[in-house]
Design an enzyme around this catalytic site. Structure first.
Site, short mmCIF file in Angstrom:
data_model
loop_
_atom_site.label_atom_id
_atom_site.label_comp_id
_atom_site.label_asym_id
_atom_site.label_seq_id
_atom_site.Cartn_x
_atom_site.Cartn_y
_atom_site.Cartn_z
N PHE A 60 4.03 -2.39 -5.79
CA PHE A 60 4.41 -1.84 -7.10
C PHE A 60 3.22 -1.76 -8.05
O PHE A 60 3.30 -2.14 -9.21
CB PHE A 60 5.53 -2.68 -7.71
CG PHE A 60 6.74 -2.72 -6.82
CD1 PHE A 60 7.46 -1.57 -6.56
CD2 PHE A 60 7.14 -3.90 -6.23
CE1 PHE A 60 8.57 -1.59 -5.72
CE2 PHE A 60 8.25 -3.94 -5.40
CZ PHE A 60 8.96 -2.79 -5.14
N CYS A 61 2.13 -1.24 -7.56
CA CYS A 61 0.89 -1.11 -8.32
C CYS A 61 0.64 0.37 -8.58
O CYS A 61 1.08 1.22 -7.81
CB CYS A 61 -0.26 -1.71 -7.50
SG CYS A 61 -1.89 -1.54 -8.21
N GLY A 62 -0.05 0.67 -9.63
CA GLY A 62 -0.41 2.06 -9.91
C GLY A 62 -1.27 2.66 -8.81
O GLY A 62 -1.34 3.88 -8.66
N PHE A 63 -1.91 1.80 -8.00
CA PHE A 63 -2.76 2.28 -6.91
C PHE A 63 -2.00 2.38 -5.58
O PHE A 63 -2.58 2.78 -4.57
CB PHE A 63 -3.98 1.38 -6.75
CG PHE A 63 -4.90 1.41 -7.94
CD1 PHE A 63 -5.62 2.55 -8.26
CD2 PHE A 63 -5.05 0.29 -8.74
CE1 PHE A 63 -6.47 2.58 -9.36
CE2 PHE A 63 -5.89 0.31 -9.85
CZ PHE A 63 -6.60 1.46 -10.15
N THR A 64 -0.74 2.02 -5.55
CA THR A 64 0.04 2.05 -4.31
C THR A 64 0.01 3.41 -3.60
O THR A 64 -0.05 3.45 -2.37
CB THR A 64 1.49 1.59 -4.57
OG1 THR A 64 1.44 0.27 -5.11
CG2 THR A 64 2.32 1.58 -3.30
#
Length: 183
Positions: A60-64
């Site tokens: 659940f990261c912006g970089f996922t």
């Protein structure tokens, strides 16, 4: 006679195990639980002598969305020997609460085919040995999706921050350098 043969075999097995450990780079000594599996990933048996990209991930990261690019990178270079290892971590509080959910993000949502481990600590004193050694050779992850390019001898040739995309020219150059190291 049997007793002596058994002793010799045990001594030979111990010596061979020590010889294999001596051949295995420090970075790859140990194993990790495979994501959603009872199997373990023996880092030395799986990755020794091969170029490797290690990435600490989070669901659940912006970089996922980088999973898509990491899979493309893996597909592009795997015939040349590149291995990719994803290591989910909740160190930055963005990993799923369950292995099932992590696996769904990786395998279903992004089609990941490279090895993924169960969630592991990757920073500080609790970090798994792999990440302690990555930090010793470069630096500890500062956020999710830090990338480490490792040559065939188990040495970090480059590390990249989260914002470096899998198609970044500098990352690709480091991967190609690591691939060349196996020759």
């Amino acid at each position: 006679m049997r007793r002596y043969s058994l002793v010799i075999l045990l001594m030979l097995g111990t010596w061979m195990g020590a010889a294999q450990a001596a051949e295995c780079p420090a970075l790859l000594q140990g194993d990790l639980q495979k994501l959603r599996s009872q199997e373990r990933i023996d880092l030395c048996a799986t990755f020794a002598g091969k170029p490797l990209l290690v990435v600490n991930t989070a669901s659940f990261c912006g970089f996922t969305p980088q999973f898509k690019g990491l899979e493309a990178l893996y597909q592009r270079y795997k015939a040349q020997g590149l291995q990719v290892l994803g290591v989910p971590s909740d160190d930055f509080r963005q990993e799923a609460d369950s292995s099932e959910e992590t696996a769904k993000v990786c395998y279903v949502n992004y089609g990941v085919t490279f090895p993924m481990s169960e969630t592991q600590p990757v920073t500080g004193s609790a970090a798994v040995p792999l990440f302690k050694e990555l930090a010793a050779q470069s630096q500890a992850p500062r956020w999710n999706f830090s990338k480490y390019v490792v040559d065939a001898q188990g040495k970090v040739v480059a590390s990249f921050p989260s914002s470096t995309t899998p198609d970044d020219p500098a990352l690709l150059a480091a991967v190609e350098k690591a691939i060349a190291s196996q020759r």
